[in-house]
Enzyme design. Structure first.
Site, mmCIF file in Angstrom:
data_model
loop_
_atom_site.group_PDB
_atom_site.id
_atom_site.type_symbol
_atom_site.label_atom_id
_atom_site.label_comp_id
_atom_site.label_asym_id
_atom_site.label_seq_id
_atom_site.Cartn_x
_atom_site.Cartn_y
_atom_site.Cartn_z
ATOM 1 N N THR A 185 0.849 -1.190 0.000
ATOM 2 C CA THR A 185 0.000 0.000 0.000
ATOM 3 C C THR A 185 0.883 1.238 0.000
ATOM 4 O OG1 THR A 185 -0.033 0.054 2.389
ATOM 5 C CG2 THR A 185 -1.836 -1.121 1.321
ATOM 6 N N GLU A 330 -5.826 -3.157 -1.479
ATOM 7 C CA GLU A 330 -6.333 -4.320 -0.724
ATOM 8 C C GLU A 330 -7.516 -4.997 -1.406
ATOM 9 O OE1 GLU A 330 -5.572 -1.385 0.466
ATOM 10 O OE2 GLU A 330 -4.855 -1.440 2.535
ATOM 11 N N LYS A 437 -14.479 17.926 10.758
ATOM 12 C CA LYS A 437 -15.508 17.895 11.799
ATOM 13 C C LYS A 437 -15.719 19.313 12.295
ATOM 14 C CE LYS A 437 -14.835 13.140 12.889
ATOM 15 N NZ LYS A 437 -13.994 12.153 13.502
ATOM 16 N N TRP A 442 -20.239 16.861 10.008
ATOM 17 C CA TRP A 442 -19.140 16.524 9.122
ATOM 18 C C TRP A 442 -19.263 17.315 7.821
ATOM 19 C CZ3 TRP A 442 -18.422 10.458 9.149
ATOM 20 C CH2 TRP A 442 -18.010 10.067 10.430
HETATM 21 P P1 AMP Z 1 -4.693 2.726 -3.160
HETATM 22 O O1 AMP Z 1 -4.586 1.537 -2.303
HETATM 23 O O2 AMP Z 1 -3.437 3.522 -3.276
HETATM 24 O O3 AMP Z 1 -5.246 2.373 -4.483
HETATM 25 O O4 AMP Z 1 -5.715 3.727 -2.475
HETATM 26 C C1 AMP Z 1 -7.032 3.348 -2.186
HETATM 27 C C2 AMP Z 1 -7.818 4.535 -1.720
HETATM 28 O O5 AMP Z 1 -7.967 5.480 -2.778
HETATM 29 C C3 AMP Z 1 -9.225 4.215 -1.313
HETATM 30 O O6 AMP Z 1 -9.302 3.687 -0.017
HETATM 31 C C4 AMP Z 1 -9.894 5.577 -1.438
HETATM 32 O O7 AMP Z 1 -9.632 6.390 -0.323
HETATM 33 C C5 AMP Z 1 -9.190 6.167 -2.626
HETATM 34 N N1 AMP Z 1 -10.029 5.984 -3.818
HETATM 35 C C6 AMP Z 1 -9.918 5.051 -4.778
HETATM 36 N N2 AMP Z 1 -10.850 5.229 -5.734
HETATM 37 C C7 AMP Z 1 -11.595 6.297 -5.365
HETATM 38 C C8 AMP Z 1 -12.716 6.977 -5.918
HETATM 39 N N3 AMP Z 1 -13.251 6.614 -7.067
HETATM 40 N N4 AMP Z 1 -13.221 8.031 -5.232
HETATM 41 C C9 AMP Z 1 -12.676 8.427 -4.066
HETATM 42 N N5 AMP Z 1 -11.610 7.830 -3.518
HETATM 43 C C10 AMP Z 1 -11.074 6.777 -4.140
#
Ligand code: AMP
Length: 542
Positions: A185, A330, A437, A442
């Protein structure tokens, strides 16, 4: 009663055999900056076999981890195919990680071999002495003599190493539950965490990528994979392409708007996938240098919320529908895809398309309130999203499923906050740590960002919460203007007046050159918050 059905393993080796035989003429096209290198799937099979034989000669005989430090190109694709198919584990190293994080992940995964792109040798060389388990480095597309090997490490030329290898390999039967690939990650807090995808999870996920109501990848597609192969498996495109016979166009290191526009003109892909930042950049470029991009039947945007203004601009000015999707490292990463139900009409269609999308059968979802209760799917109740399913992580590599921060009764805690409609469409309002917040209520930073980005003078807007004596927190908007455009904070506030509730109207505004980004191109709000608390932002207050 047991079934009477055969029980074949869903493995990457099976995918590769299928692709090379049934879709032998489909292609991997790699952009060189001025033209292309092309490889058919039949040739990919031979290329992968030579790589597997070479890796075997370097002691990769079991489930050793083989790292890749590469751009999206034919060599990376061969690694995607060969390493899991031979029973080893592909570990895609994110070339944009901070040096100490890169060292951490390579050591944590215990990489035995690393494949490095020649152009990335200077970056990699600095970290190599700190990689404790690496015994071999293979340099592809570059001059091997530029890399000094520390003691105990051998450096090889990719071309020379593969040249003498047979172009067949006896791909073993691999248990579908074993690890095929790893990706860490890219979170901005703590050490990166390793997700180990199984052959089975990658296979099932590939089927999802090809499903009609999902990304709809088809044999007829030529897919431009802009999303890096080192970020969440390039959103599943490489393996899905092998499964369905879609050709892939790989941009290599040419990720700026101008070369992307050149690739579009030269190869006319039908499909492409990238984060919003890439699409924003391309949009600005196309606005200044118009070209026909209507060969794109659709493009996918995810990784961060897609601003509605971006979706409208591509569709209305360039005839290219933008499909919004949500996922995480994940979740392999496909979690939800925003295709409206067939019954939606008029404005409803757009309302569905703005959401993060609908869950497929393999992704179960629930919303959990701050006090730990499950919330209804009424498109109003807001809570943390938790997901479960066969391509969703149950634990991290070397970690435990009993990690209350990340796992909850067998569900993955996403850290994303939002609501779900009765018909299963997810709308995210924030990351849990980015929610503002204010006075017990929110404020969604994503909603504010989308609203500000709807102004024609604004290229990007990132919203963070800043401490406030009366309200706890209030929003601060950091704005990047489009080239040659001007607008004042007061005018932007005025612009928002009929778009957000009055009490949400931000009173802190800053104009900046660029929003700080994470290693995968997302807004890095942690750095933005630090810039603000260090007094590095020039802020106008109302
Ligand atoms: P990663 O593991 O780097 O792909 O990051 C995943 C995170 O990216 C998710 O938990 C979200 O917070 C954010 N994310 C992915 N797709 C979207 C989306 N379409 N809209 C908003 N946030 C997103």
């Amino acid at each position: 009663m047991l079934s009477t059905m055969q029980d074949g393993h869903l493995s990457i080796g099976t995918l590769l055999r299928h692709a090379t035989k049934v879709h032998a003429t489909s292609e991997i096209v790699t952009w060189t900056g001025s033209g292309t290198r092309r490889e058919t799937f039949a040739d990919l099979g031979k290329h992968a076999a030579r790589l597997a034989n070479a890796l075997r000669s370097l002691g990769v005989t079991g489930d050793q981890r083989v790292g890749t430090f590469m751009w999206n190109n034919a060599e990376h694709m061969a690694a995607y195919a060969a390493i899991p198919a031979m029973g080893a584990v592909l570990h895609t190293l994110n070339i944009r990680l901070f040096p100490e994080q890169l060292v951490f992940v390579a050591n944590h995964a215990e990489d035995h071999v690393v494949l490095v792109d020649g152009t990335l040798v200077p970056l990699f060389a600095k970290q190599l002495p700190h990689l404790k388990t690496v015994r071999h480095v293979i340099v592809a597309n570059g001059d091997v003599s530029t890399l000094q090997a520390p003691e105990g490490v051998e450096v090889h030329s990719y071309d020379e190493l593969l040249a003498s290898q047979p172009d067949t390999f006896d791909w073993p039967d691999v248990d579908e539950r074993s690890a095929a690939a790893m990706c860490y990650t890219s979170g901005t807090t703590g050490d990166p965490k390793g997700v180990a995808y199984s052959h089975r999870s990658l296979w099932l996920h590939s089927m999802q990528v090809c499903m009609t109501d999902s990304m709809r990848l088809a044999e007829s597609d030529k897919a431009l994979a802009i999303v890096p192969m080192f970020h969440a498996m390039s959103w599943g495109l490489p393996y899905a392409a092998l499964m369905i016979g879609a050709s892939l166009v790989m941009p290599d290191r040419f990720l700026q708007p101008e070369p992307i526009a050149q690739i579009l003109a030269a190869e006319k892909p039908t499909f492409a996938a990238a984060v919003p930042t890439i699409w924003q950049g391309l949009l600005q470029y196309l606005d200044a240098n118009p070209q026909d991009v209507s060969h794109l039947r659709e493009v996918v945007v995810g990784g961060s919320a897609a601003p509605p203004s971006l979706m409208h601009a591509f569709e209305e000015r360039y005839g290219v529908p933008v499909l919004h999707a949500w996922g995480m490292t994940e979740t392999s990463p496909l979690g939800s895809v925003a295709r409206p139900p067939h019954t939606a009409t008029g404005e409803q269609v757009w309302a569905y398309r703005y959401t993060q999308g609908r869950f497929p059968a393999s992704v179960s979802a629930r919303l959990i309130s701050e006090s730990g209760e499950e919330l209804p799917w009424d498109d109003e109740s807001v809570g943390e999203l938790e997901v479960q399913g066969p391509w969703i992580a149950a634990s991290y590599h070397g970690g435990s499923a009993v990690d209350p921060e990340k796992f909850h009764d067998g569900w993955l805690r996403t850290g994303d906050v939002g609501k779900i409609s009765p018909d299963g469409f997810l709308t995210l309002t924030d990351r849990s740590k980015d929610v503002i917040k204010s006075g017990g209520e929110w404020i969604s930073s994503v909603d504010l960002e989308n609203a500000v980005m709807g102004h024609p003078a604004v290229a990007e807007a990132a919203v963070i919460g800043v401490p406030d004596e009366k309200w706890d927190e209030r929003p601060l908007v950091a704005v990047v203007l489009r080239q040659g455009q001007q607008v004042t904070a007061a005018e932007l506030r005025e612009f928002l007046a009929d778009k957000v509730a009055k009490w949400q109207l931000p009173e802190h505004w800053s104009f900046i050159e660029e929003v700080p980004k994470t290693s995968v191109g997302k807004f890095d709000k942690k750095r933005l918050r630090a810039m603000n608390s260090d007094g590095k932002l020039d802020v106008t207050h109302f």
